[in-house]
Design a protein around this motif. Structure first.
Motif, mmCIF file in Angstrom:
data_model
loop_
_atom_site.group_PDB
_atom_site.id
_atom_site.type_symbol
_atom_site.label_atom_id
_atom_site.label_comp_id
_atom_site.label_asym_id
_atom_site.label_seq_id
_atom_site.Cartn_x
_atom_site.Cartn_y
_atom_site.Cartn_z
ATOM 1 N N ALA A 41 1.574 5.664 -4.621
ATOM 2 C CA ALA A 41 2.687 4.747 -4.412
ATOM 3 C C ALA A 41 2.541 4.016 -3.077
ATOM 4 O O ALA A 41 2.749 2.804 -3.002
ATOM 5 C CB ALA A 41 4.014 5.503 -4.463
ATOM 6 N N VAL A 42 2.167 4.743 -2.038
ATOM 7 C CA VAL A 42 1.975 4.134 -0.723
ATOM 8 C C VAL A 42 0.821 3.135 -0.774
ATOM 9 O O VAL A 42 0.927 2.024 -0.249
ATOM 10 C CB VAL A 42 1.745 5.220 0.352
ATOM 11 N N ALA A 43 -0.271 3.504 -1.415
ATOM 12 C CA ALA A 43 -1.429 2.600 -1.511
ATOM 13 C C ALA A 43 -1.047 1.310 -2.235
ATOM 14 O O ALA A 43 -1.401 0.211 -1.789
ATOM 15 C CB ALA A 43 -2.585 3.300 -2.234
ATOM 16 N N PHE A 44 -0.310 1.425 -3.335
ATOM 17 C CA PHE A 44 0.119 0.229 -4.065
ATOM 18 C C PHE A 44 1.070 -0.610 -3.221
ATOM 19 O O PHE A 44 0.980 -1.836 -3.205
ATOM 20 C CB PHE A 44 0.761 0.606 -5.400
ATOM 21 N N GLY A 45 1.988 0.046 -2.506
ATOM 22 C CA GLY A 45 2.921 -0.678 -1.652
ATOM 23 C C GLY A 45 2.223 -1.415 -0.527
ATOM 24 O O GLY A 45 2.547 -2.569 -0.227
ATOM 25 N N LEU A 46 1.243 -0.775 0.090
ATOM 26 C CA LEU A 46 0.498 -1.410 1.178
ATOM 27 C C LEU A 46 -0.348 -2.572 0.664
ATOM 28 O O LEU A 46 -0.400 -3.636 1.283
ATOM 29 C CB LEU A 46 -0.383 -0.386 1.890
ATOM 30 N N ALA A 47 -0.989 -2.377 -0.475
ATOM 31 C CA ALA A 47 -1.801 -3.453 -1.052
ATOM 32 C C ALA A 47 -0.918 -4.633 -1.452
ATOM 33 O O ALA A 47 -1.295 -5.788 -1.262
ATOM 34 C CB ALA A 47 -2.587 -2.939 -2.256
ATOM 35 N N ASP A 48 0.261 -4.336 -1.964
ATOM 36 C CA ASP A 48 1.193 -5.380 -2.359
ATOM 37 C C ASP A 48 1.626 -6.224 -1.162
ATOM 38 O O ASP A 48 1.925 -7.401 -1.294
ATOM 39 C CB ASP A 48 2.415 -4.755 -3.027
ATOM 40 N N ARG A 49 1.621 -5.612 0.008
ATOM 41 C CA ARG A 49 1.998 -6.328 1.230
ATOM 42 C C ARG A 49 0.792 -6.815 2.020
ATOM 43 O O ARG A 49 0.871 -7.143 3.180
ATOM 44 C CB ARG A 49 2.895 -5.452 2.087
ATOM 45 N N ARG A 50 -0.342 -6.841 1.363
ATOM 46 C CA ARG A 50 -1.584 -7.414 1.904
ATOM 47 C C ARG A 50 -2.033 -6.765 3.211
ATOM 48 O O ARG A 50 -2.288 -7.450 4.206
ATOM 49 C CB ARG A 50 -1.443 -8.920 2.061
ATOM 50 N N CYS A 51 -2.146 -5.453 3.189
ATOM 51 C CA CYS A 51 -2.696 -4.778 4.361
ATOM 52 C C CYS A 51 -4.177 -5.101 4.474
ATOM 53 O O CYS A 51 -4.758 -5.717 3.584
ATOM 54 C CB CYS A 51 -2.487 -3.268 4.251
ATOM 55 N N GLY A 52 -4.792 -4.658 5.542
ATOM 56 C CA GLY A 52 -6.220 -4.860 5.729
ATOM 57 C C GLY A 52 -7.014 -3.869 4.887
ATOM 58 O O GLY A 52 -6.485 -3.290 3.935
ATOM 59 N N PRO A 53 -8.254 -3.644 5.239
ATOM 60 C CA PRO A 53 -9.088 -2.703 4.486
ATOM 61 C C PRO A 53 -8.435 -1.324 4.395
ATOM 62 O O PRO A 53 -7.804 -0.861 5.347
ATOM 63 C CB PRO A 53 -10.380 -2.633 5.289
ATOM 64 N N MET A 54 -8.583 -0.679 3.240
ATOM 65 C CA MET A 54 -7.955 0.609 2.981
ATOM 66 C C MET A 54 -9.036 1.667 2.744
ATOM 67 O O MET A 54 -9.962 1.440 1.980
ATOM 68 C CB MET A 54 -7.063 0.476 1.740
ATOM 69 N N ILE A 55 -8.873 2.789 3.413
ATOM 70 C CA ILE A 55 -9.752 3.941 3.185
ATOM 71 C C ILE A 55 -8.910 5.005 2.495
ATOM 72 O O ILE A 55 -7.819 5.341 2.963
ATOM 73 C CB ILE A 55 -10.315 4.491 4.508
ATOM 74 N N ILE A 56 -9.420 5.544 1.386
ATOM 75 C CA ILE A 56 -8.735 6.618 0.667
ATOM 76 C C ILE A 56 -9.557 7.883 0.828
ATOM 77 O O ILE A 56 -10.720 7.930 0.409
ATOM 78 C CB ILE A 56 -8.568 6.285 -0.826
ATOM 79 N N ALA A 57 -8.965 8.887 1.447
ATOM 80 C CA ALA A 57 -9.630 10.179 1.630
ATOM 81 C C ALA A 57 -8.893 11.213 0.784
ATOM 82 O O ALA A 57 -7.673 11.371 0.900
ATOM 83 C CB ALA A 57 -9.602 10.584 3.105
ATOM 84 N N ASN A 58 -9.634 11.892 -0.076
ATOM 85 C CA ASN A 58 -9.027 12.883 -0.961
ATOM 86 C C ASN A 58 -9.967 14.072 -1.108
ATOM 87 O O ASN A 58 -11.176 13.949 -0.919
ATOM 88 C CB ASN A 58 -8.746 12.253 -2.333
ATOM 89 N N ARG A 59 -9.402 15.209 -1.460
ATOM 90 C CA ARG A 59 -10.196 16.423 -1.644
ATOM 91 C C ARG A 59 -11.271 16.246 -2.707
ATOM 92 O O ARG A 59 -12.379 16.739 -2.568
ATOM 93 C CB ARG A 59 -9.258 17.555 -2.068
ATOM 94 N N THR A 60 -10.915 15.546 -3.782
ATOM 95 C CA THR A 60 -11.890 15.300 -4.845
ATOM 96 C C THR A 60 -12.178 13.806 -4.918
ATOM 97 O O THR A 60 -11.258 12.986 -4.919
ATOM 98 C CB THR A 60 -11.376 15.784 -6.218
ATOM 99 N N SER A 61 -13.436 13.471 -4.977
ATOM 100 C CA SER A 61 -13.811 12.055 -4.985
ATOM 101 C C SER A 61 -13.382 11.364 -6.277
ATOM 102 O O SER A 61 -13.114 10.164 -6.267
ATOM 103 C CB SER A 61 -15.314 11.904 -4.772
#
Length: 112
Positions: free
Chosen positions: A73-93
């Motif tokens: 939800a946060v990733a979609f919200g940030l992308a919707d507001r045109r943030c800069g480059p996004m890094i997603i770090a998760n336990r499983t790739s």
């Protein structure tokens, strides 16, 4: 492994467009007709807090820790507001890759 958010999605009579896009439901309300409506408030809550604290998002790089319901939800919200480059770090790739791919569908110009 089936997560609670995944288990809830088929239960309401309808799902809001935002929850459908995010792929997670965290609230269910009873509509005027008595129908159950599933929604997601994580994105709105996170973005509202940033706005209340005068944090600007335009072109600012972000790091998302996790790829579950709230992180999605946060990733979609940030992308919707045109943030800069996004890094997603998760336990499983696999989950991080899935979120990256889904963001690419809805936000093709978002660098992830």
């Amino acid at each position: 492994m089936l997560e609670l958010a995944d288990a809830i999605i088929p239960l309401p009579d309808e799902i809001t467009p935002a929850a459908q896009r995010i792929g997670a439901v965290n609230t269910v309300r009873i509509g005027k007709s008595g129908r159950l409506i599933g929604g997601n408030t994580d994105s709105v809550g996170f973005i509202s807090d940033l706005s209340a604290n005068e944090v600007t998002l335009a072109d600012r790089p972000v790091v998302i820790l996790g790829a579950g319901g709230a992180a999605r939800a946060v990733a979609f919200g940030l992308a919707d507001r045109r943030c800069g480059p996004m890094i997603i770090a998760n336990r499983t790739s696999q989950r991080a890759d899935r979120l990256r791919a889904e963001l690419g569908i809805h936000f093709p110009n978002q660098k992830v």
